[in-house]
Design an enzyme around this catalytic site. Structure first.
Site, mmCIF file in Angstrom:
data_model
loop_
_atom_site.group_PDB
_atom_site.id
_atom_site.type_symbol
_atom_site.label_atom_id
_atom_site.label_comp_id
_atom_site.label_asym_id
_atom_site.label_seq_id
_atom_site.Cartn_x
_atom_site.Cartn_y
_atom_site.Cartn_z
ATOM 1 N N GLU A 186 0.775 -1.233 0.000
ATOM 2 C CA GLU A 186 0.000 0.000 0.000
ATOM 3 C C GLU A 186 0.813 1.294 0.000
ATOM 4 O O GLU A 186 0.641 2.165 0.866
ATOM 5 C CB GLU A 186 -0.990 0.008 1.174
ATOM 6 C CG GLU A 186 -2.021 -1.098 1.040
ATOM 7 C CD GLU A 186 -3.122 -1.047 2.099
ATOM 8 O OE1 GLU A 186 -2.943 -0.334 3.118
ATOM 9 O OE2 GLU A 186 -4.143 -1.728 1.921
ATOM 10 N N GLU A 329 -5.765 -7.551 -1.309
ATOM 11 C CA GLU A 329 -6.551 -7.323 -0.107
ATOM 12 C C GLU A 329 -7.925 -6.816 -0.504
ATOM 13 O O GLU A 329 -8.043 -5.926 -1.349
ATOM 14 C CB GLU A 329 -5.891 -6.296 0.820
ATOM 15 C CG GLU A 329 -4.605 -6.755 1.476
ATOM 16 C CD GLU A 329 -4.055 -5.708 2.444
ATOM 17 O OE1 GLU A 329 -4.835 -4.807 2.856
ATOM 18 O OE2 GLU A 329 -2.855 -5.778 2.776
#
Length: 516
Positions: A186, A329
């Site tokens: 991320e 995710e």
């Protein structure tokens, strides 16, 4: 699920690759938007995240659970539910000399006492490999201190990250259970435009351009292990800064996405690796319960507007046959009813069967504050609301290594025509007054075995404690395991490991094992 877990078929010259059983064989590589195994058969990774090694615990969370959720039982449960891949978040802190794994229940996991975080990871990798599962390693944070916008900090350099990756790539160089590196979790924007200081994509600033960094780090990993896949996540805003909402200039609602979810600039600025057919792009996506202010959640056409959103940010790479996509995710507590619509739409968007997009659900852990887990707080009971949505897309692993203990009473019955079975019984843990055992049943025939049932005899005086991976019951000395409703079929060559705890002596064990 039955079709996806079918036995390996003979490869023929064809424009369409064959589907692999489970996660295929050997190391994986890419072909267009497909992930394929060493024989060229298409593989779809349908997995989950098991986090903890990126935290101050330095190892998997849930190792504190009791005897009905040992580390092996939890992996058994993942495989039984149909998950074929585990994405393992970690931080460099957990790899350092002297790093100590904490919060381990020594009663339920005595075999982990005194092991380093890496040694525990080795055990998980070995056991998952026996189940036919695959492992993706995810550099989740620079350090256990927390997530950062950039892949490095003032105290954790890019060079140290490369060193960690090369060590892991060499450490698992001869173990195809570990298939690759999710280089950094991320990367995202920080600061407000025009003064953004976070991760950009294609901006050309070597200190902030995640695309360029992914090339540097990915190529260094491939120097150490050219067989690995390289998973590259997106950013949040391509510029590395969030739009300025105070400048009275209208902002494009499709400029920014979730952290790690924005790959819109990858067409113009693709990641270029030194080894062909190793790149997998990875995106993250979440529901309203995680953050309810994404503009597409307020669209009057929700949830039917979502496929266009995903096309824009990352789906186009798959649809254009540029590269495979792993949705690394995605998750939700499902507390908001709209999230059920979001997740169902996402599962449909990712496709069905072996040819769909790969994914790893966040998370196995119930202690994720954002999403909760696949299992509930006891680390045993599955969240059926989530499984009802995810389950139909799962492609179960196929056990690749039988239990080391010699088989006891191999089953020779033939339930329906074309189906025969083999069984293996093994003790997995023994304590004062009780024990834990595993009964593995394999469909050794040529037809799918529906609503499978196994019965066996236990000595008088042994009583059932708990069971998992099947509905386990005991009537005096006759014990029965029936297929769970979410996984009622065993495909040819597929196996199911039924676990149970019992009170009483562990020897003699199960006898007169029968399949029906």
């Amino acid at each position: 699920m039955t079709a996806a877990a079918a036995a390996l078929v003979a490869l023929t010259v064809s424009a369409t690759p064959a589907a692999a059983a489970g996660t295929g064989t050997g190391y994986l590589h890419t072909s267009g938007n497909k992930i394929v195994d060493s024989a060229g058969a298409t593989v779809r990774l349908t997995g989950l995240n098991w986090f903890g090694m990126e935290t101050d615990n330095h190892t998997f969370h849930g190792l504190w659970a009791g005897r009905n959720a040992t580390w092996r039982m939890q992996i058994d449960h993942m495989a039984q539910l149909g998950f074929n891949t585990i994405r393992v978040p970690f931080t460099g802190d957990s790899l350092r000399s002297g790093a100590q794994a904490t919060s381990i229940n020594t009663d339920s996991n005595p075999d982990l006492i005194g092991l380093s975080p890496l040694q525990i990871l080795d055990k998980v990798v070995a056991y998952a490999g026996q189940k036919g599962m695959r492992i993706i390693l995810d550099r989740h944070r620079p350090s256990a201190a927390g997530q950062t916008a950039l892949w490095y900090t003032s105290s954790v350099s890019e060079a140290s990250e490369i060193s960690d990756w090369q060590m892991l790539a060499q450490h698992y160089a001869n173990n195809p259970t570990v298939i690759g590196a999710d280089l950094f979790n991320e990367p995202h924007a920080e600061g407000t435009e025009p003064n953004g200081t976070g991760a950009c994509w294609g901006c050309g600033d070597t200190a902030r351009d995640w695309r360029l960094a992914a090339q540097r780090i990915g190529n260094a990993v491939l120097q150490a292990n050219s067989n690995w896949l390289i998973f590259v996540e997106g950013v949040s805003c391509p510029s590395g800064g969030t739009p300025n909402q105070w400048d009275n200039v209208p902002d494009d609602p499709m400029e920014c996405d979730w952290w790690g979810g924005n790959l819109a600039a990858a067409a113009q600025f693709p990641v270029q690796l030194s080894v062909a057919n190793r790149l997998v792009y990875s995106a993250h996506d979440y529901g309203i319960s995680v953050y309810d202010r994404q503009p597409w959640f307020k669209d009057a056409n929700f949830p039917n507007n979502l496929p266009d959103v995903w096309d824009h940010f990352w789906g186009y790479l798959f649809k254009n046959n540029t590269a495979p996509i792993l949705v690394g995710e995605f998750g939700s507590t499902l507390a908001n009813p709209l999230d059920t619509q979001w997740m169902a739409k996402l599962m449909t968007y990712m496709g069905s069967g072996t040819n769909g997009m790969s994914f790893t659900y966040w998370s196995w852990n119930p202690d994720s504050g954002d999403t909760g887990g696949i299992v509930q707080d006891d680390w045993v009971t599955a969240n059926q609301n989530k499984m009802n949505i995810i389950g139909p897309s799962l492609i179960p692993p196929v056990d690749s290594t039988p239990t080391a203990t010699p088989p006891t009473s191999p089953g020779t019955s033939s339930p329906p025509t074309g189906v025969s079975c083999a069984t293996t019984y093994a003790l997995t843990n023994v304590w004062q007054g009780g024990f834990q055992a595993a009964l593995t049943v394999t469909n050794s025939g040529t037809s799918a075995w529906n609503n499978w049932t196994v019965t066996w005899t236990m000595p008088s005086g042994v009583t059932l404690g708990s069971g998992w991976n099947a509905t386990v019951t005991a009537n005096a000395t006759t014990w029965t395991a029936k297929a769970p409703s979410q996984s009622p079929t065993l495909a040819p060559n597929a196996s199911m490991t039924i676990g149970f705890t019992a009170n009483g002596p562990s020897s003699p064990g199960a006898t007169n094992i029968r399949c029906s």
